[in-house]
Design an enzyme around this catalytic site. Structure first.
Site, mmCIF file in Angstrom:
data_model
loop_
_atom_site.group_PDB
_atom_site.id
_atom_site.type_symbol
_atom_site.label_atom_id
_atom_site.label_comp_id
_atom_site.label_asym_id
_atom_site.label_seq_id
_atom_site.Cartn_x
_atom_site.Cartn_y
_atom_site.Cartn_z
ATOM 1 C CG ASN A 7 -1.934 1.075 1.211
ATOM 2 O OD1 ASN A 7 -1.854 2.007 0.389
ATOM 3 N ND2 ASN A 7 -2.907 0.999 2.099
ATOM 4 N NE ARG A 75 -6.477 0.968 -0.132
ATOM 5 C CZ ARG A 75 -6.461 2.226 0.299
ATOM 6 N NH1 ARG A 75 -5.335 2.790 0.654
ATOM 7 N NH2 ARG A 75 -7.565 2.916 0.372
ATOM 8 C CG HIS A 164 -13.861 1.956 2.284
ATOM 9 N ND1 HIS A 164 -14.710 2.833 2.939
ATOM 10 C CD2 HIS A 164 -12.614 2.269 2.710
ATOM 11 C CE1 HIS A 164 -14.008 3.632 3.722
ATOM 12 N NE2 HIS A 164 -12.722 3.317 3.602
ATOM 13 N NE ARG A 225 -11.780 10.839 4.679
ATOM 14 C CZ ARG A 225 -11.612 9.598 4.219
ATOM 15 N NH1 ARG A 225 -12.549 9.041 3.479
ATOM 16 N NH2 ARG A 225 -10.520 8.934 4.496
ATOM 17 C CD GLU A 369 -9.556 -2.425 3.222
ATOM 18 O OE1 GLU A 369 -9.397 -2.035 4.393
ATOM 19 O OE2 GLU A 369 -9.692 -1.656 2.264
#
Ligand code: ADP
Length: 390
Positions: A7, A75, A164, A225, A369
């Site tokens: 990642n 990713r 996601h 957020r 993930e």
């Protein structure tokens, strides 16, 4: 097969090495052989991603006891409209990811640096990209279109993409399996609640709608957020305060909003503790967050023509029992009932937390993930007969 899961950010590189045992009935990407983080890329010590890869290769040499990796799985945040599944990497793919940079200016250029650095270090190593957006490519147009002039979509690609996806996909598969339903017959709602949070409507095992949009700012109230707001808020702020540039507004909405803005802290644990201690701002933040999520779940229940399950996942979804309770209480009108004892259980396993007779099965499904990326990478490399580099 040993898969290096990468990642890659602009200044950091997170990695894991997973042993994937391919099996006819779905592989097992479970075992993590090593993992770590390389930070401050671009600083005085680690000049660039190429140098970070040298460092990583040195670490893997020490940590894998002489074994070597067979593939790398990256990713990638944005796959635009092109990528609906993981892909084997070649130069054209890397260029395509680079061309999508306007849609993910912080992420895609960094992924490209990581892909090129791995390519340079291990030229014959098969690489696979797994996209955060890919799972949502099955959304129908009425779900992904914004009701704005066509030109904005055609020229700038302004539409809902969703994120996601790797997690929503993985959790969907696990939830269907747990319930003993063929995936293609699974209609449900998946709530991925981490620092970033999104909820997805699943119809027939596929993404039908999702709360994040053109960017990961839309939808739920998150750690920092704002989630959904009237777009006029943005233009009105710019008009009132000319010092609020697009960059500053981006920073405000992505980094200074959400739980942090309302409760003064972005972390769910801290907010929950404050609320338990009688802090009214923290209580309000929790109510706003739970209320927004419950509205989405209700909407998506309708969107999929009647969901049979609601699955909670990620840091908050897997661990914050009081928050799950708060959301489910708001879903009482749908006939959702939670079993408090089951909800209080802490476990790494998939579990049911709804009471008998609940109209929707409520599940907690730990996401993974990295495992999903490792499995997808191994499957694709095997399928294409990619020979491990030695
Ligand atoms: P990321 O999106 O960064 O991967 P995570 O999935 O790790 O985030 O989720 C982080 C969130 O999970 C934080 O808000 C954190 O407070 C919350 N969380 C983790 N453990 C708990 C817990 N035991 N109780 C409540 N919230 C928790």
């Amino acid at each position: 097969m040993l898969v290096l899961v990468v990642n890659c950010g602009s200044s950091s590189l997170k990695y894991q090495v997973r042993e994937v045992v391919p099996a006819p009935a779905g592989g097992t990407g479970g075992e993590v052989l090593t993992s770590g983080l390389i930070e401050n890329i671009g600083g005085p010590a680690i000049r660039d991603h190429t140098q970070a890869l040298e460092l990583l290769a040195g670490r893997l040499g020490d940590e894998l006891g002489g074994r070597t990796i067979d593939a790398a799985g990256h990713r990638v945040v944005h796959g635009g409209e092109r990528f609906s599944a993981p892909v084997l990497v070649d130069n054209e793919i890397i260029r395509a990811i680079d061309r999508l940079a306007p849609l993910a200016p912080l992420h895609n250029p960094a992924h490209v640096l990581g892909l090129r650095a791995v390519q340079k270090k291990w030229p014959s190593l098969p690489q696979v990209c797994v996209f955060d957006t890919a799972f949502h490519r099955t959304m129908p147009e009425h779900a992904w279109r914004y009701a704005i002039p066509e030109d904005m979509y055609v020229r700038y690609g302004m539409r809902r993409y969703g994120f996601h996806g790797t997690s929503h996909d993985y959790v969907t598969g696990r939830a269907a399996q747990f319930l003993g339903v063929p995936r293609e017959q699974f209609d449900g709602v998946v709530a991925h609640l981490g620092n970033g949070a999104s909820v997805t409507a699943i119809k027939g095992g596929r993404s039908y709608d999702t709360s994040m949009g053109y960017t990961p700012l839309a939808g739920l109230v998150m750690g920092t957020r704002s989630g959904d707001l009237d777009p006029s808020v943005v233009t009105a702020i710019m008009r009132r305060d000319p010092s609020m540039t697009p960059e500053k507004l981006d920073a405000m909405l992505n980094k200074e909003s959400g739980l942090k803005a309302i409760a003064g802290d972005h972390d769910m644990r801290t907010v929950q503790e404050a609320a338990d201690g009688g802090d009214e701002r923290a209580e309000l933040a929790l109510e706003m967050t739970a209320y927004r999520l419950a509205k989405y779940v209700g909407g998506y229940h309708v969107a999929v023509g009647g969901a049979r399950a609601l699955a909670f996942t990620a840091g908050i979804g897997e661990n914050a029992a009081p928050f799950r309770r708060r959301v489910c209480d708001r879903l009482g009108a749908l006939g959702v009932r939670v079993d408090d004892d089951a909800n209080a259980v802490r476990s790494q396993e998939v579990r049911r937390i709804s009471a008998p007779g609940s109209a929707l099965e409520v599940l907690v499904v730990p996401t993974d993930e990295e495992r999903a990326i490792a499995e997808a990478t191994a499957a694709l490399v095997e399928r294409h007969g990619g020979r491990p580099a030695r």
